[in-house]
Design a protein around this motif. Structure first.
Motif, PDB file in Angstrom:
ATOM      1  N   ARG A  58       0.834  -1.208   0.000  1.00  0.00           N
ATOM      2  CA  ARG A  58       0.000   0.000   0.000  1.00  0.00           C
ATOM      3  C   ARG A  58       0.869   1.259   0.000  1.00  0.00           C
ATOM      4  O   ARG A  58       0.576   2.229  -0.695  1.00  0.00           O
ATOM      5  CB  ARG A  58      -0.951   0.009   1.189  1.00  0.00           C
TER       6      ARG A  58
ATOM      7  N   VAL B  40       0.949   4.201  -3.007  1.00  0.00           N
ATOM      8  CA  VAL B  40       0.815   5.641  -2.772  1.00  0.00           C
ATOM      9  C   VAL B  40       2.039   6.382  -3.317  1.00  0.00           C
ATOM     10  O   VAL B  40       1.917   7.393  -4.005  1.00  0.00           O
ATOM     11  CB  VAL B  40       0.614   5.940  -1.264  1.00  0.00           C
TER      12      VAL B  40
ATOM     13  N   VAL C  52       2.142   6.692  -7.189  1.00  0.00           N
ATOM     14  CA  VAL C  52       1.254   7.724  -7.722  1.00  0.00           C
ATOM     15  C   VAL C  52       1.868   9.104  -7.506  1.00  0.00           C
ATOM     16  O   VAL C  52       1.885   9.945  -8.411  1.00  0.00           O
ATOM     17  CB  VAL C  52      -0.152   7.629  -7.077  1.00  0.00           C
TER      18      VAL C  52
ATOM     19  N   THR D 288      -2.978   0.553  -7.908  1.00  0.00           N
ATOM     20  CA  THR D 288      -3.067   1.746  -7.063  1.00  0.00           C
ATOM     21  C   THR D 288      -4.500   2.105  -6.679  1.00  0.00           C
ATOM     22  O   THR D 288      -4.702   2.864  -5.742  1.00  0.00           O
ATOM     23  CB  THR D 288      -2.420   2.956  -7.757  1.00  0.00           C
ATOM     24  N   ALA D 289      -5.487   1.582  -7.402  1.00  0.00           N
ATOM     25  CA  ALA D 289      -6.885   1.883  -7.060  1.00  0.00           C
ATOM     26  C   ALA D 289      -7.803   0.836  -7.683  1.00  0.00           C
ATOM     27  O   ALA D 289      -7.539   0.339  -8.779  1.00  0.00           O
ATOM     28  CB  ALA D 289      -7.284   3.271  -7.549  1.00  0.00           C
TER      29      ALA D 289
ATOM     30  N   LYS E 141     -12.109   0.446  -8.077  1.00  0.00           N
ATOM     31  CA  LYS E 141     -13.465   0.943  -7.819  1.00  0.00           C
ATOM     32  C   LYS E 141     -14.434  -0.133  -8.281  1.00  0.00           C
ATOM     33  O   LYS E 141     -14.501  -0.449  -9.458  1.00  0.00           O
ATOM     34  CB  LYS E 141     -13.713   2.247  -8.578  1.00  0.00           C
TER      35      LYS E 141
ATOM     36  N   GLU F 202      -6.807   0.599 -11.567  1.00  0.00           N
ATOM     37  CA  GLU F 202      -5.706   1.462 -11.985  1.00  0.00           C
ATOM     38  C   GLU F 202      -4.396   0.794 -11.619  1.00  0.00           C
ATOM     39  O   GLU F 202      -4.244   0.269 -10.518  1.00  0.00           O
ATOM     40  CB  GLU F 202      -5.780   2.820 -11.296  1.00  0.00           C
TER      41      GLU F 202
ATOM     42  N   ARG G  53       0.326   5.434 -16.015  1.00  0.00           N
ATOM     43  CA  ARG G  53      -0.892   5.083 -15.280  1.00  0.00           C
ATOM     44  C   ARG G  53      -1.836   4.454 -16.275  1.00  0.00           C
ATOM     45  O   ARG G  53      -2.176   5.060 -17.291  1.00  0.00           O
ATOM     46  CB  ARG G  53      -1.517   6.329 -14.673  1.00  0.00           C
TER      47      ARG G  53
ATOM     48  N   VAL H 256      -5.332  -3.274  -3.822  1.00  0.00           N
ATOM     49  CA  VAL H 256      -4.393  -2.160  -3.908  1.00  0.00           C
ATOM     50  C   VAL H 256      -3.090  -2.582  -3.257  1.00  0.00           C
ATOM     51  O   VAL H 256      -3.083  -3.184  -2.190  1.00  0.00           O
ATOM     52  CB  VAL H 256      -4.973  -0.899  -3.221  1.00  0.00           C
TER      53      VAL H 256
END
Length: 131
Positions: free
Chosen positions: A44, A48, A51, A77-78, A80, A89, A96, A113
């Motif tokens: 994690r 972060v 990014v 990184t993400a 949803k 992502e 990216r 993530v």
């Protein structure tokens, strides 16, 4: 949660192991030690940092642009999740990548993530492979 060695983090960030080591030594990215004494970066935290790095640029050295054709190894990184669809992502060095896929595919791959994954690009489709 998956952790990464300095060498693995360097590959995912598209920099040399020496650069990743300097970032860890300066405190730009947090590390911890495993039972064998190796420095590791929490997935994690690496997500972060990747990014942030992509937004600001490293300013230290040019990232290599060579890899297997149309394959972008990186770090998730993400994610949803919707009822049926999902957006994933991946930060692959300075790149990216965003993929829209089914929620079922994300669950089957057990994507999270901070985990390593490879985005494979064919025409206008991006497929996510779990490493």
């Amino acid at each position: 949660m998956q952790s990464y060695t300095i060498g693995q983090a360097a590959r995912l960030l598209g920099v040399s192991p020496d650069t990743a080591r300097r970032w860890a030594d300066s405190g730009r990215v947090a590390t911890h030690r495993d039972e064998g004494g190796r420095r590791l970066i929490d997935g994690r935290d690496l997500a972060v940092f990747s990014v942030e790095l992509a937004k600001g640029g490293s300013g230290e050295e040019d990232a290599s642009s060579t890899s297997v054709r149309n394959a972008f190894p990186g770090i998730v990184t993400a994610i949803k999740l919707g009822d049926v669809a999902a957006q994933v992502e991946i930060q692959a060095g300075p790149h990216r990548l965003v993929s829209l896929l089914t929620r079922e595919a994300v669950e089957e791959l057990r994507l999270e993530v901070g985990m390593e994954a490879t985005a494979r690009v064919k025409s206008t489709n991006v497929h996510i492979d779990r490493v």
